[in-house]
Design a protein around this motif. Structure first.
Motif, PDB file in Angstrom:
ATOM      1  N   UNK A  17      35.594  38.171   4.690  1.00 32.68           N
ATOM      2  CA  UNK A  17      34.806  39.097   5.302  1.00 32.68           C
ATOM      3  C   UNK A  17      33.793  39.097   4.378  1.00 32.68           C
ATOM      4  N   UNK A  18      33.162  38.389   3.334  1.00 34.88           N
ATOM      5  CA  UNK A  18      32.185  38.781   2.181  1.00 34.88           C
ATOM      6  C   UNK A  18      30.978  38.073   2.583  1.00 34.88           C
ATOM      7  N   UNK A  19      29.935  39.004   2.752  1.00 37.39           N
ATOM      8  CA  UNK A  19      28.481  38.441   3.804  1.00 37.39           C
ATOM      9  C   UNK A  19      28.115  36.915   3.490  1.00 37.39           C
ATOM     10  N   UNK A  20      27.377  37.013   4.182  1.00 40.44           N
ATOM     11  CA  UNK A  20      26.565  34.573   3.992  1.00 40.44           C
ATOM     12  C   UNK A  20      26.247  34.945   2.389  1.00 40.44           C
ATOM     13  N   UNK A  21      25.115  36.400   3.131  1.00 38.36           N
ATOM     14  CA  UNK A  21      24.311  36.162   0.779  1.00 38.36           C
ATOM     15  C   UNK A  21      25.576  36.299   0.112  1.00 38.36           C
ATOM     16  N   UNK A  22      26.591  37.645   0.231  1.00 38.89           N
ATOM     17  CA  UNK A  22      27.024  37.552  -1.050  1.00 38.89           C
ATOM     18  C   UNK A  22      27.781  36.268  -1.308  1.00 38.89           C
ATOM     19  N   UNK A  23      28.115  36.049  -0.947  1.00 42.15           N
ATOM     20  CA  UNK A  23      29.025  34.532  -0.943  1.00 42.15           C
ATOM     21  C   UNK A  23      28.230  33.257  -1.717  1.00 42.15           C
ATOM     22  N   UNK A  24      26.684  33.343  -0.471  1.00 40.13           N
ATOM     23  CA  UNK A  24      25.549  31.862  -1.628  1.00 40.13           C
ATOM     24  C   UNK A  24      25.553  32.294  -2.639  1.00 40.13           C
ATOM     25  N   UNK A  25      25.405  33.704  -3.111  1.00 38.44           N
ATOM     26  CA  UNK A  25      25.116  34.393  -4.358  1.00 38.44           C
ATOM     27  C   UNK A  25      26.213  33.840  -5.525  1.00 38.44           C
ATOM     28  N   UNK A  26      27.216  34.236  -4.978  1.00 33.53           N
ATOM     29  CA  UNK A  26      28.152  34.022  -5.880  1.00 33.53           C
ATOM     30  C   UNK A  26      28.561  32.581  -6.376  1.00 33.53           C
ATOM     31  N   UNK A  27      28.619  31.246  -5.258  1.00 35.49           N
ATOM     32  CA  UNK A  27      28.458  30.322  -4.959  1.00 35.49           C
ATOM     33  C   UNK A  27      27.036  29.858  -6.162  1.00 35.49           C
ATOM     34  N   UNK A  28      26.014  30.272  -5.661  1.00 35.70           N
ATOM     35  CA  UNK A  28      24.416  29.704  -6.898  1.00 35.70           C
ATOM     36  C   UNK A  28      25.119  30.007  -8.409  1.00 35.70           C
ATOM     37  N   UNK A  29      25.539  30.773  -8.427  1.00 35.68           N
ATOM     38  CA  UNK A  29      26.308  32.108  -9.388  1.00 35.68           C
ATOM     39  C   UNK A  29      26.982  30.791 -10.824  1.00 35.68           C
ATOM     40  N   UNK A  30      27.588  30.418  -9.488  1.00 32.47           N
ATOM     41  CA  UNK A  30      28.878  29.809  -9.901  1.00 32.47           C
ATOM     42  C   UNK A  30      28.896  27.940 -10.740  1.00 32.47           C
ATOM     43  N   UNK A  31      27.757  28.019 -10.472  1.00 33.22           N
ATOM     44  CA  UNK A  31      26.701  26.571  -9.651  1.00 33.22           C
ATOM     45  C   UNK A  31      27.977  25.442  -9.159  1.00 33.22           C
ATOM     46  N   UNK A  32      29.006  26.077  -7.847  1.00 33.08           N
ATOM     47  CA  UNK A  32      29.222  25.554  -7.112  1.00 33.08           C
ATOM     48  C   UNK A  32      28.165  25.346  -5.537  1.00 33.08           C
ATOM     49  N   UNK A  33      29.193  24.399  -5.198  1.00 33.20           N
ATOM     50  CA  UNK A  33      28.190  23.762  -3.517  1.00 33.20           C
ATOM     51  C   UNK A  33      29.368  24.263  -2.851  1.00 33.20           C
ATOM     52  N   UNK A  34      30.988  24.722  -2.351  1.00 35.24           N
ATOM     53  CA  UNK A  34      32.074  24.674  -1.808  1.00 35.24           C
ATOM     54  C   UNK A  34      32.954  25.392  -2.554  1.00 35.24           C
ATOM     55  N   UNK A  35      33.442  26.788  -1.191  1.00 36.25           N
ATOM     56  CA  UNK A  35      34.767  27.388  -2.464  1.00 36.25           C
ATOM     57  C   UNK A  35      35.718  27.397  -1.041  1.00 36.25           C
ATOM     58  N   UNK A  36      36.999  27.225  -1.552  1.00 35.81           N
ATOM     59  CA  UNK A  36      38.279  28.172  -0.455  1.00 35.81           C
ATOM     60  C   UNK A  36      37.815  29.164  -0.172  1.00 35.81           C
ATOM     61  N   UNK A  37      38.643  29.734   1.009  1.00 34.88           N
ATOM     62  CA  UNK A  37      38.275  31.242   1.728  1.00 34.88           C
ATOM     63  C   UNK A  37      39.725  32.056   2.140  1.00 34.88           C
ATOM     64  N   UNK A  38      39.601  32.801   1.406  1.00 31.43           N
ATOM     65  CA  UNK A  38      41.392  34.157   1.358  1.00 31.43           C
ATOM     66  C   UNK A  38      40.306  34.475   2.479  1.00 31.43           C
ATOM     67  N   UNK A  39      41.652  34.958   3.410  1.00 28.19           N
ATOM     68  CA  UNK A  39      41.947  36.060   3.913  1.00 28.19           C
ATOM     69  C   UNK A  39      42.360  37.202   3.243  1.00 28.19           C
ATOM     70  N   UNK A  40      42.110  38.804   4.285  1.00 25.78           N
ATOM     71  CA  UNK A  40      43.053  39.761   3.379  1.00 25.78           C
ATOM     72  C   UNK A  40      44.021  39.511   2.348  1.00 25.78           C
ATOM     73  N   UNK A  41      44.904  39.227   2.886  1.00 23.04           N
ATOM     74  CA  UNK A  41      46.376  38.392   2.775  1.00 23.04           C
ATOM     75  C   UNK A  41      46.658  36.993   1.438  1.00 23.04           C
ATOM     76  N   UNK A  42      45.203  37.675   1.069  1.00 27.66           N
ATOM     77  CA  UNK A  42      45.275  35.849  -0.292  1.00 27.66           C
ATOM     78  C   UNK A  42      45.559  35.300   0.375  1.00 27.66           C
ATOM     79  N   UNK A  43      46.002  34.620   1.646  1.00 23.82           N
ATOM     80  CA  UNK A  43      45.717  34.092   2.367  1.00 23.82           C
ATOM     81  C   UNK A  43      45.072  32.034   2.994  1.00 23.82           C
ATOM     82  N   UNK A  44      44.592  31.366   2.266  1.00 28.82           N
ATOM     83  CA  UNK A  44      44.169  30.277   2.240  1.00 28.82           C
ATOM     84  C   UNK A  44      43.582  30.265   4.312  1.00 28.82           C
ATOM     85  N   UNK A  45      42.502  29.765   4.090  1.00 30.83           N
ATOM     86  CA  UNK A  45      42.059  29.698   5.949  1.00 30.83           C
ATOM     87  C   UNK A  45      41.086  28.683   5.976  1.00 30.83           C
ATOM     88  N   UNK A  46      40.238  28.241   4.964  1.00 35.42           N
ATOM     89  CA  UNK A  46      39.292  27.758   5.008  1.00 35.42           C
ATOM     90  C   UNK A  46      38.882  27.253   3.901  1.00 35.42           C
TER      91      UNK A  46
END
Length: 217
Positions: A98-127
């Protein structure tokens, strides 16, 4: 051992050979032309099929190997690399569906990564979401978003996603990356808890920095 996770949860668990039975994964596999296989690093470097048997070095090659080993500091010596747990990154940045695209991009840029796993509200991997996926919804100026479409990670992420167990052969993980055009594989334990992540860069880092002469022996 591999698993495939989608928005409804785990849809497959088993061997590499069974991944193709998952319909979305099969479509991704069929959509790739044969001549593109290994294009990321050159077809001469990464063949589409791994050899079943590695030939032993010749006498001259063994002499060169021994000479190389003698130049390495003793702390560099280690056994053969076989499993995901031996090369995976254990500090993994993840994003919420449910993160916004802008928030996710900023997090990845600050962390120096190019991809990240996506979890739902139940902490389950979905993408998995990549920098490229996010940039489809951003207009950037001096590395900052100047115009953001009203989209969330769920709108641009890749799902289903292939995940691996920590003891999976890294050669099979490499095959999955090539076969299904995957840039990274989340590593989950038996409780489906995220314990690591392997990217293409991690594979290349092993070849460049780790003692390559014992790799996959």
């Amino acid at each position: 051992m591999f698993s495939v996770y989608g928005v409804t949860g785990r849809v497959y668990s088993g061997s590499y050979e069974g991944i193709s039975r998952v319909n979305p994964m099969r479509r991704a596999q069929q959509g790739r032309s044969v001549e593109e296989d290994g294009a990321e690093l050159g077809a001469d470097i990464i063949p589409s099929q791994f050899p079943a048997k590695v030939l032993p070095p010749t006498t001259a090659e063994q002499s060169a190997i021994n000479a190389y080993r003698s130049t390495l500091p003793s702390e560099f010596e280690r056994g053969p690399l076989f499993h995901a747990r031996q090369i995976m990154q254990t500090k993994v940045i993840s994003v919420n569906v449910d993160d916004t695209v802008a928030a996710a991009w900023e997090l990845m840029r600050e962390s120096g990564i190019h991809q990240a796993p996506v979890f739902n509200s139940a902490a389950k991997l979905i993408g998995v979401v990549s920098e490229r996926d996010l940039l489809t919804s951003l207009n950037l100026s001096q590395d900052a978003p100047t115009e953001v479409l009203d989209r969330r990670v769920s709108d641009v992420m890749r799902s289903p996603v292939v995940a691996s167990a920590p003891l999976t052969d890294i050669r099979r993980i490499a095959r999955v990356m090539l076969e299904y055009e995957i840039d990274g594989v989340p590593i989950l334990d038996e409780s489906e808890r995220l314990v690591g992540f392997i990217s293409r860069s991690d594979m290349l880092r092993v070849l460049m920095k780790d003692p390559p002469l014992s790799l996959w022996c």
